[in-house]
Design a protein around this motif. Structure first.
Motif, PDB file in Angstrom:
ATOM      1  N   ARG A  36       0.806  -1.222   0.000  1.00 30.87           N
ATOM      2  CA  ARG A  36       0.000   0.000   0.000  1.00 30.87           C
ATOM      3  C   ARG A  36       0.840   1.273   0.000  1.00 30.87           C
ATOM      4  NH1 ARG A  36      -4.448  -0.628   4.542  1.00 30.87           N
ATOM      5  NH2 ARG A  36      -5.060   1.367   3.669  1.00 30.87           N
ATOM      6  N   ALA A  37       2.143   1.139   0.033  1.00 35.23           N
ATOM      7  CA  ALA A  37       3.024   2.306   0.105  1.00 35.23           C
ATOM      8  C   ALA A  37       3.223   2.913  -1.278  1.00 35.23           C
ATOM      9  CB  ALA A  37       4.371   1.912   0.688  1.00 35.23           C
ATOM     10  N   ALA A  38       3.199   4.237  -1.334  1.00 29.88           N
ATOM     11  CA  ALA A  38       3.505   4.966  -2.564  1.00 29.88           C
ATOM     12  C   ALA A  38       5.028   4.967  -2.741  1.00 29.88           C
ATOM     13  CB  ALA A  38       2.976   6.388  -2.469  1.00 29.88           C
ATOM     14  N   PRO A  39       5.497   5.236  -3.955  1.00 34.82           N
ATOM     15  CA  PRO A  39       6.953   5.287  -4.159  1.00 34.82           C
ATOM     16  C   PRO A  39       7.598   6.345  -3.249  1.00 34.82           C
ATOM     17  CG  PRO A  39       5.811   5.260  -6.255  1.00 34.82           C
ATOM     18  CD  PRO A  39       4.758   5.410  -5.201  1.00 34.82           C
ATOM     19  N   PRO A  56       7.987   8.932   5.249  1.00 32.30           N
ATOM     20  CA  PRO A  56       9.101   8.784   4.305  1.00 32.30           C
ATOM     21  C   PRO A  56       9.863   7.495   4.565  1.00 32.30           C
ATOM     22  CG  PRO A  56       9.098  10.972   5.290  1.00 32.30           C
ATOM     23  CD  PRO A  56       8.074  10.164   6.016  1.00 32.30           C
ATOM     24  N   LEU A  57      10.515   6.989   3.544  1.00 31.41           N
ATOM     25  CA  LEU A  57      11.273   5.744   3.686  1.00 31.41           C
ATOM     26  C   LEU A  57      12.296   5.854   4.798  1.00 31.41           C
ATOM     27  CD1 LEU A  57      11.987   4.527   0.054  1.00 31.41           C
ATOM     28  CD2 LEU A  57      10.612   3.412   1.791  1.00 31.41           C
ATOM     29  N   GLY A  58      12.448   4.788   5.560  1.00 36.59           N
ATOM     30  CA  GLY A  58      13.427   4.743   6.631  1.00 36.59           C
ATOM     31  C   GLY A  58      12.912   5.215   7.971  1.00 36.59           C
ATOM     32  N   GLN A  59      11.715   5.773   8.037  1.00 37.96           N
ATOM     33  CA  GLN A  59      11.163   6.222   9.305  1.00 37.96           C
ATOM     34  C   GLN A  59      10.112   5.234   9.797  1.00 37.96           C
ATOM     35  OE1 GLN A  59       9.672  10.188   9.207  1.00 37.96           O
ATOM     36  NE2 GLN A  59      11.673  11.093   8.829  1.00 37.96           N
ATOM     37  N   GLU A  60       9.960   5.166  11.106  1.00 39.85           N
ATOM     38  CA  GLU A  60       8.974   4.300  11.732  1.00 39.85           C
ATOM     39  C   GLU A  60       8.059   5.146  12.608  1.00 39.85           C
ATOM     40  OE1 GLU A  60      11.143   1.436  13.943  1.00 39.85           O
ATOM     41  OE2 GLU A  60      11.877   0.404  12.162  1.00 39.85           O
ATOM     42  N   PRO A  61       6.831   4.695  12.843  1.00 40.43           N
ATOM     43  CA  PRO A  61       5.937   5.445  13.747  1.00 40.43           C
ATOM     44  C   PRO A  61       6.520   5.496  15.145  1.00 40.43           C
ATOM     45  CG  PRO A  61       4.720   3.771  12.527  1.00 40.43           C
ATOM     46  CD  PRO A  61       6.158   3.538  12.254  1.00 40.43           C
TER      47      PRO A  61
END
Length: 76
Positions: A36-39, A56-61
């Motif tokens: 479900r993630a966009a590029p 953004p890529l590389g980040q977590e909640p």
């Protein structure tokens, strides 16, 4: 004496950093959904409360989204 003061300062800085790195997500169970993630983004959903979040890529909640008052009101 200066060593004692330096020890107290180091303790409080480390305690603050430890708490900041482990925020209120202990009740949330975040899972990444790559389908479900966009590029360029990562999509996460919580198995406990059903919250969804795109980052953004590389980040977590890092925050629990269970409390609706913790989130800012939507901008119009």
């Amino acid at each position: 004496m200066p060593l004692l003061i330096l020890g107290f300062v180091a303790f409080f800085v480390l305690a603050w950093w430890w708490r900041r790195s482990r925020t209120l997500t202990r009740n949330c169970v975040w899972r990444e959904d790559r389908r479900r993630a966009a590029p360029g983004t990562s999509f996460h959903h919580c198995l406990t409360c059903g919250a969804e979040l795109a980052l953004p890529l590389g980040q977590e909640p890092r925050h629990c989204l269970r409390n609706p008052q913790a989130a800012p009101p939507p901008q119009e």
